[in-house]
Design an enzyme around this catalytic site. Structure first.
Site, PDB file in Angstrom:
ATOM      1  N   HIS A  41      43.296  61.626 -64.877  1.00  0.00           N
ATOM      2  CA  HIS A  41      41.801  61.205 -65.133  1.00  0.00           C
ATOM      3  C   HIS A  41      40.785  60.970 -63.975  1.00  0.00           C
ATOM      4  CE1 HIS A  41      38.871  60.490 -68.649  1.00  0.00           C
ATOM      5  NE2 HIS A  41      38.305  59.745 -67.630  1.00  0.00           N
ATOM      6  N   ASP A  43      36.596  61.108 -63.035  1.00  0.00           N
ATOM      7  CA  ASP A  43      35.437  61.407 -63.643  1.00  0.00           C
ATOM      8  C   ASP A  43      34.381  61.773 -62.723  1.00  0.00           C
ATOM      9  OD1 ASP A  43      35.036  60.245 -66.449  1.00  0.00           O
ATOM     10  OD2 ASP A  43      36.277  58.806 -65.549  1.00  0.00           O
ATOM     11  N   GLU A 144      36.871  63.624 -72.925  1.00  0.00           N
ATOM     12  CA  GLU A 144      37.146  62.230 -72.918  1.00  0.00           C
ATOM     13  C   GLU A 144      36.150  61.460 -74.256  1.00  0.00           C
ATOM     14  OE1 GLU A 144      37.366  57.986 -70.500  1.00  0.00           O
ATOM     15  OE2 GLU A 144      36.110  59.619 -69.641  1.00  0.00           O
ATOM     16  N   HIS A 171      36.409  57.367 -77.404  1.00  0.00           N
ATOM     17  CA  HIS A 171      36.040  56.697 -76.116  1.00  0.00           C
ATOM     18  C   HIS A 171      35.805  55.043 -76.644  1.00  0.00           C
ATOM     19  CE1 HIS A 171      33.766  55.453 -72.393  1.00  0.00           C
ATOM     20  NE2 HIS A 171      34.716  56.069 -72.183  1.00  0.00           N
ATOM     21  N   HIS A 217      42.110  54.853 -74.880  1.00  0.00           N
ATOM     22  CA  HIS A 217      40.964  54.347 -75.467  1.00  0.00           C
ATOM     23  C   HIS A 217      40.736  54.260 -77.103  1.00  0.00           C
ATOM     24  CE1 HIS A 217      37.676  54.226 -72.106  1.00  0.00           C
ATOM     25  NE2 HIS A 217      38.251  55.287 -71.883  1.00  0.00           N
ATOM     26  N   HIS A 238      44.842  57.597 -68.801  1.00  0.00           N
ATOM     27  CA  HIS A 238      44.397  56.485 -67.842  1.00  0.00           C
ATOM     28  C   HIS A 238      44.531  55.025 -68.306  1.00  0.00           C
ATOM     29  CE1 HIS A 238      40.811  57.680 -69.913  1.00  0.00           C
ATOM     30  NE2 HIS A 238      40.225  56.956 -69.291  1.00  0.00           N
ATOM     31  N   ASP A 307      41.592  57.165 -62.750  1.00  0.00           N
ATOM     32  CA  ASP A 307      40.212  56.766 -63.282  1.00  0.00           C
ATOM     33  C   ASP A 307      39.274  56.697 -62.055  1.00  0.00           C
ATOM     34  OD1 ASP A 307      38.444  56.422 -65.145  1.00  0.00           O
ATOM     35  OD2 ASP A 307      38.990  54.480 -65.773  1.00  0.00           O
TER      36      ASP A 307
END
Length: 414
Positions: A41, A43, A144, A171, A217, A238, A307
């Site tokens: 993961h 971003d 995600e 999420h 999540h 993650h 992450d």
């Protein structure tokens, strides 16, 4: 004379320590040269959105220095494969989540097109290995947040066709079919006691099409239900160990054991708040999570899920993606065997991915699930209901708006 002797001893001690550290790092780099490091993961695509509104033409990833991730850092970190997150915030739910997610998928594809000497788009376990052999970073897509599919199995399948290979079921918000981790904190209400019936159908359809199920999540109830009903292994892209840091985004020991039974993987998160439950952390704290998961459930379920560029705080010693070799060296210093390190680097994820593909192929004769979610579970002012057997009262009311407007004008005129 005594002072001179002390100085010599200190120099020899420092030399020995540095030589040992170099030995572990050299060994780490050797292992990373023959086994791809796969991270679950990152971003960076969201940084492209938030910093540049996805205007990738204005960005040079060789020079960008305001992010955890750029091309020189990727090279220094020996990052062989990355699941890039196609993330959009929960505020987009019931609004434009699908459009914004498609734009994030697009920016990931364009990253690969703009830097073909660095990134190679990947959509299978074999693609990862082929990119590794060509010394490129295999670039995969994970969506995600289940809100991104707008409770539509057709949208899920379409995203798969666009190259998406995992969906994080929630999420930090509930969807109309799954509860997120915040319900376990009491800050959000339980809506489905885990998964709704439609949520279970999402899992089955993901199995059928070959999409990895990501349980980062989600609520603990969702974790356990998915581990029970999924035909394929699951991932936590993650998340870290709850016993080390009691944060509800982390994975409890009993769930770690179920992940082991399911032959899945937990890819350890580097966010300080999930590592130490504090604002500060060190690389050794992250290694503690690796050690704990190995102790509870074995090294065969461990991976890396940094992450990066999705968090505001990272541990000292893991400041950006260039630091992976240092963490691998720390695991070796803690007596991880070469085979255990190879598993964590990438072999575990390749095994999980391959099994998800095998399950997909075994379900090749099954028909696509085309039954929509019940209207009452998704009805809201921003959603039309074309195709359902009966029009909702809200839609019928809307059909009278032109007539009401005309009558109002007539009354006003007379």
């Amino acid at each position: 004379m005594m002072e001179w002797a002390k100085t010599v001893c200190l120099v020899l001690w420092a030399f020995t320590v540095n030589s040992t550290a170099d030995e572990y790092r050299d060994r780490a780099l050797s292992l990373m040269a023959d086994t791809p490091l796969i991270d679950g993961h990152n971003d960076l695509p969201w940084q492209m959105r938030s910093l540049f509104n996805n205007q990738l033409n204005t960005v040079d990833l060789h020079e960008l220095n305001t992010t955890h991730t750029n091309i020189p850092k990727i090279k220094a970190g020996h990052l062989s494969a990355q699941f890039w997150a196609a993330y959009v915030p929960c505020e987009t739910q019931n609004k434009d989540a699908v459009r914004q997610t498609l734009e994030q998928i697009d920016v990931i594809h364009r990253m690969c097109q703009k830097y073909p000497d660095v990134f190679q788009f990947a959509a299978s376990s074999q693609d990862i290995m082929e990119a590794f052999q060509q010394n490129k970073t295999a670039s995969l897509i994970g969506v995600e947040g289940g809100h991104s599919i707008d409770s539509s199995l057709g949208t899920l399948r379409t995203m798969y066709q666009l190259g998406v290979r995992y969906l994080t079921l929630t999420h930090s918000c509930n969807t109309p079919w799954a509860d997120n981790w915040l319900v376990d904190t009491g800050s959000e209400p339980v809506q489905h006691n885990g998964l709704s019936e439609f949520g279970k159908r999402v899992i089955w359809e993901m199995n059928r099409i070959g999409m990895l199920i990501d349980l980062a999540h989600v609520s603990e109830a969702v974790m356990k239900q998915v581990l029970e009903i999924s035909k394929a292994p699951v991932i936590f892209s993650h998340s870290s160990a709850y016993s080390i840091c009691k944060h509800k985004r982390n994975v409890p020991d009993d769930v770690l054991l179920e992940v082991k039974k399911k032959s899945g993987i937990v890819m350890v998160n580097f966010y300080n708040d999930y590592v130490t439950c504090q604002q500060t952390a060190k690389m050794s704290d992250v290694a503690d999570h690796f050690d704990h998961i190995k102790k509870v459930a074995d090294a065969s379920i461990i991976g890396f899920g940094g992450d990066y560029d999705g968090v505001t705080r990272v541990p000292e010693g893991l400041e950006d993606v260039s630091k992976y070799p240092d963490l691998v060296a720390e695991l070796l210093r803690r007596n991880w065997s070469d085979e255990e390190v190879r598993d964590a680097l990438g072999r575990n994820l390749i095994r999980v991915f391959s099994e998800v593909e095998r399950v997909r192929d075994s379900l090749n004769g099954d028909k696509a699930d085309d039954e929509p979610i019940p209207l009452e579970e998704v009805q809201n002012p921003c959603r039309t209901d074309y195709g359902y057997p009966q029009k909702s009262s809200s839609t019928r009311t809307q059909s009278f708006y032109p007539l009401v407007l005309v009558l109002t004008l007539i009354i006003t005129l007379f």
